[in-house]
Design a protein around this motif. Structure first.
Motif, PDB file in Angstrom:
ATOM      1  N   ASN A 108       0.823  -1.218   0.000  1.00  0.00           N
ATOM      2  CA  ASN A 108       0.000   0.000   0.000  1.00  0.00           C
ATOM      3  C   ASN A 108       0.854   1.263   0.000  1.00  0.00           C
ATOM      4  OD1 ASN A 108      -2.470  -1.270  -0.054  1.00  0.00           O
ATOM      5  ND2 ASN A 108      -2.629  -1.398   2.177  1.00  0.00           N
ATOM      6  N   THR A 109       1.914   1.261   0.814  1.00  0.00           N
ATOM      7  CA  THR A 109       2.732   2.483   0.946  1.00  0.00           C
ATOM      8  C   THR A 109       3.590   2.720  -0.283  1.00  0.00           C
ATOM      9  OG1 THR A 109       2.814   2.094   3.330  1.00  0.00           O
ATOM     10  CG2 THR A 109       4.389   3.686   2.432  1.00  0.00           C
ATOM     11  N   ASN A 110       4.296   1.694  -0.734  1.00  0.00           N
ATOM     12  CA  ASN A 110       5.251   1.885  -1.834  1.00  0.00           C
ATOM     13  C   ASN A 110       4.610   1.839  -3.210  1.00  0.00           C
ATOM     14  OD1 ASN A 110       8.089   1.988  -0.620  1.00  0.00           O
ATOM     15  ND2 ASN A 110       7.211   0.230   0.401  1.00  0.00           N
ATOM     16  N   MET A 111       3.582   1.031  -3.380  1.00  0.00           N
ATOM     17  CA  MET A 111       3.041   0.852  -4.728  1.00  0.00           C
ATOM     18  C   MET A 111       1.627   1.395  -4.902  1.00  0.00           C
ATOM     19  SD  MET A 111       2.791  -2.580  -7.032  1.00  0.00           S
ATOM     20  CE  MET A 111       1.156  -3.031  -6.527  1.00  0.00           C
ATOM     21  N   ASN A 112       0.707   0.987  -4.043  1.00  0.00           N
ATOM     22  CA  ASN A 112      -0.670   1.440  -4.257  1.00  0.00           C
ATOM     23  C   ASN A 112      -0.798   2.959  -4.133  1.00  0.00           C
ATOM     24  OD1 ASN A 112      -1.410  -1.166  -4.705  1.00  0.00           O
ATOM     25  ND2 ASN A 112      -2.318  -1.514  -2.690  1.00  0.00           N
ATOM     26  N   SER A 113       0.082   3.572  -3.355  1.00  0.00           N
ATOM     27  CA  SER A 113       0.057   5.036  -3.214  1.00  0.00           C
ATOM     28  C   SER A 113       0.229   5.710  -4.582  1.00  0.00           C
ATOM     29  CB  SER A 113       1.153   5.495  -2.252  1.00  0.00           C
ATOM     30  OG  SER A 113       2.426   5.161  -2.766  1.00  0.00           O
ATOM     31  N   LEU A 114       0.968   5.079  -5.473  1.00  0.00           N
ATOM     32  CA  LEU A 114       1.158   5.642  -6.827  1.00  0.00           C
ATOM     33  C   LEU A 114      -0.180   5.719  -7.547  1.00  0.00           C
ATOM     34  CD1 LEU A 114       4.193   5.048  -6.378  1.00  0.00           C
ATOM     35  CD2 LEU A 114       4.299   4.372  -8.750  1.00  0.00           C
ATOM     36  N   PHE A 115      -0.948   4.637  -7.394  1.00  0.00           N
ATOM     37  CA  PHE A 115      -2.267   4.604  -8.027  1.00  0.00           C
ATOM     38  C   PHE A 115      -3.159   5.703  -7.431  1.00  0.00           C
ATOM     39  CE2 PHE A 115      -6.631   2.657  -7.853  1.00  0.00           C
ATOM     40  CZ  PHE A 115      -6.939   2.857  -9.193  1.00  0.00           C
ATOM     41  N   TYR A 116      -3.184   5.761  -6.091  1.00  0.00           N
ATOM     42  CA  TYR A 116      -4.090   6.731  -5.434  1.00  0.00           C
ATOM     43  C   TYR A 116      -3.737   8.179  -5.794  1.00  0.00           C
ATOM     44  CZ  TYR A 116      -4.693   2.610  -2.389  1.00  0.00           C
ATOM     45  OH  TYR A 116      -4.886   1.345  -1.905  1.00  0.00           O
ATOM     46  N   VAL A 117      -2.448   8.519  -5.690  1.00  0.00           N
ATOM     47  CA  VAL A 117      -2.050   9.917  -5.889  1.00  0.00           C
ATOM     48  C   VAL A 117      -2.102  10.274  -7.378  1.00  0.00           C
ATOM     49  CG1 VAL A 117      -0.197  11.625  -5.586  1.00  0.00           C
ATOM     50  CG2 VAL A 117      -0.588   9.893  -3.815  1.00  0.00           C
ATOM     51  N   THR A 118      -1.527   9.410  -8.212  1.00  0.00           N
ATOM     52  CA  THR A 118      -1.420   9.733  -9.643  1.00  0.00           C
ATOM     53  C   THR A 118      -2.798   9.830 -10.295  1.00  0.00           C
ATOM     54  OG1 THR A 118       0.652   8.495  -9.621  1.00  0.00           O
ATOM     55  CG2 THR A 118      -0.225   9.078 -11.776  1.00  0.00           C
ATOM     56  N   LYS A 119      -3.705   8.931  -9.878  1.00  0.00           N
ATOM     57  CA  LYS A 119      -5.061   8.929 -10.450  1.00  0.00           C
ATOM     58  C   LYS A 119      -5.748  10.280 -10.219  1.00  0.00           C
ATOM     59  CE  LYS A 119      -9.239   6.121  -9.973  1.00  0.00           C
ATOM     60  NZ  LYS A 119      -9.747   6.123 -11.334  1.00  0.00           N
ATOM     61  N   SER A 120      -5.492  10.883  -9.071  1.00  0.00           N
ATOM     62  CA  SER A 120      -6.114  12.180  -8.778  1.00  0.00           C
ATOM     63  C   SER A 120      -5.423  13.333  -9.498  1.00  0.00           C
ATOM     64  CB  SER A 120      -6.080  12.456  -7.266  1.00  0.00           C
ATOM     65  OG  SER A 120      -6.767  11.452  -6.572  1.00  0.00           O
ATOM     66  N   VAL A 121      -4.121  13.193  -9.737  1.00  0.00           N
ATOM     67  CA  VAL A 121      -3.359  14.290 -10.360  1.00  0.00           C
ATOM     68  C   VAL A 121      -3.560  14.323 -11.880  1.00  0.00           C
ATOM     69  CG1 VAL A 121      -0.988  15.063 -10.882  1.00  0.00           C
ATOM     70  CG2 VAL A 121      -1.594  14.394  -8.545  1.00  0.00           C
ATOM     71  N   LEU A 122      -3.688  13.146 -12.498  1.00  0.00           N
ATOM     72  CA  LEU A 122      -3.640  13.035 -13.960  1.00  0.00           C
ATOM     73  C   LEU A 122      -4.724  13.776 -14.762  1.00  0.00           C
ATOM     74  CD1 LEU A 122      -2.430   9.518 -15.106  1.00  0.00           C
ATOM     75  CD2 LEU A 122      -1.657  11.733 -15.929  1.00  0.00           C
ATOM     76  N   PRO A 123      -6.008  13.735 -14.347  1.00  0.00           N
ATOM     77  CA  PRO A 123      -7.022  14.348 -15.220  1.00  0.00           C
ATOM     78  C   PRO A 123      -6.690  15.777 -15.620  1.00  0.00           C
ATOM     79  CG  PRO A 123      -8.075  13.081 -13.489  1.00  0.00           C
ATOM     80  CD  PRO A 123      -6.617  13.093 -13.168  1.00  0.00           C
ATOM     81  N   LYS A 124      -6.203  16.570 -14.671  1.00  0.00           N
ATOM     82  CA  LYS A 124      -5.863  17.971 -14.984  1.00  0.00           C
ATOM     83  C   LYS A 124      -4.636  18.050 -15.905  1.00  0.00           C
ATOM     84  CE  LYS A 124      -6.715  22.278 -14.571  1.00  0.00           C
ATOM     85  NZ  LYS A 124      -7.588  23.207 -13.940  1.00  0.00           N
ATOM     86  N   MET A 125      -3.667  17.148 -15.666  1.00  0.00           N
ATOM     87  CA  MET A 125      -2.489  17.130 -16.549  1.00  0.00           C
ATOM     88  C   MET A 125      -2.914  16.805 -17.973  1.00  0.00           C
ATOM     89  SD  MET A 125       0.646  15.227 -14.552  1.00  0.00           S
ATOM     90  CE  MET A 125       1.602  16.024 -13.259  1.00  0.00           C
ATOM     91  N   ILE A 126      -3.827  15.825 -18.100  1.00  0.00           N
ATOM     92  CA  ILE A 126      -4.301  15.418 -19.434  1.00  0.00           C
ATOM     93  C   ILE A 126      -5.012  16.592 -20.106  1.00  0.00           C
ATOM     94  CG2 ILE A 126      -5.945  13.890 -20.648  1.00  0.00           C
ATOM     95  CD1 ILE A 126      -5.156  11.726 -18.517  1.00  0.00           C
TER      96      ILE A 126
END
Ligand code: NAP
Length: 242
Positions: A108-126
């Protein structure tokens, strides 16, 4: 002014990246979880020098807290230009002794956190058709480490994540890269004895362990470059050459 979110910036590598980017004129949101004193110190030190830096507590291993971290940052700034997924934990343990709780916490800390954080950041970047994402993995994600099966699994997952997401979002001009350091002098390695450290250094062709500045230099380069994506860059003193 470019806006950067760094997870796990209270100590070690993330802390050094936060200091560097704030002093280069980036607007930095430095995330922390347990180390509030260190995060407040980072903020005070940089604000006294006139560099705007903000700190935000969130346990990025938890989807709601990770989402909230991004939402609050977006509400303040409108967008995030650069995301550095750095937060991580390690543990040395025989595979047969790892509990389900320890396994889940590591993943959860090392890998799933990437999914949680990146998923929220990406729409605006796209939407903006620009962005830079840097994931901090480890050489153990490339080669595997004995007595660190859960850590190696999570770090290998970060590498797969980087390669796949890089392909998916490249048409939106978003670059996703990964830094996979060798051994770096931070609190993560504080339990190594002098003898263990010496034995490790003997195996490193460049004859020393890395320091946080070695990683900061890679981050600077990956931010400034605009034609590299989906790559795994491993500052490791020649310990692992693939
Ligand atoms: P460190 O000195 O132990 O710092 C770890 C940072 O991650 C701290 O700021 C910590 O924040 C944060 N963190 C941990 N769990 C978190 C969570 N659930 N939510 C938010 N933040 C969290 O370690 P480091 O050496 O700087 O490691 C940074 C990254 O580099 C990690 O991903 C690590 O796996 C990777 N790495 C390190 C080495 C090395 O030899 N040091 C080698 C290869 C890769 P709090 O203290 O505030 O909780």
């Amino acid at each position: 002014m470019k806006k950067v979110l760094i997870t796990g910036a209270s100590r070690g590598i993330g802390n050094a990246i936060a200091k560097e980017l704030a002093q280069k004129g980036y607007l930095v949101m430095a995330n922390y979880n347990h180390s509030e004193k260190e995060a407040l110190y980072l903020q005070k030190e940089l604000q006294e020098k006139g560099y705007p830096i903000q700190i935000k507590k969130a346990d990025v291993s938890k989807p709601k807290e990770a989402e909230e971290l991004v939402k609050e940052t977006m509400d303040k700034w409108g967008n995030i230009d650069i995301l550095i997924n750095n937060a991580g934990i390690s543990q040395i343990k025989l595979f047969t002794d790892i509990t389900v709780e320890e396994w889940n916490n590591m993943i959860n800390t090392n890998m799933n956190s990437l999914f949680y954080v990146t998923k929220s950041v990406l729409p605006k970047m796209i939407q903006q058709k620009q962005g830079c994402i840097i994931n901090i993995s480890s050489i153990w994600g490339m080669t595997g480490a004995s007595c660190e099966v859960h850590y190696s699994t999570a770090k290998a997952g970060m590498i797969g994540f980087t390669k796949a997401l890089a392909k998916e979002v490249a048409p939106s001009q978003i670059r996703v890269n990964c830094i996979a350091p060798g051994i770096i002098d931070t609190q993560m390695n504080q339990e190594l004895t002098e003898q263990e450290r010496g034995e490790i250094v003997e195996q490193i062709p460049l004859g020393r362990v890395g320091n946080v500045i070695d990683i900061v230099k890679c981050v600077n380069w990956l931010i400034e470059d605009n034609y590299t994506t989906g790559q795994i860059i491993s500052p490791n003193g020649g310990w692992v050459i693939s």
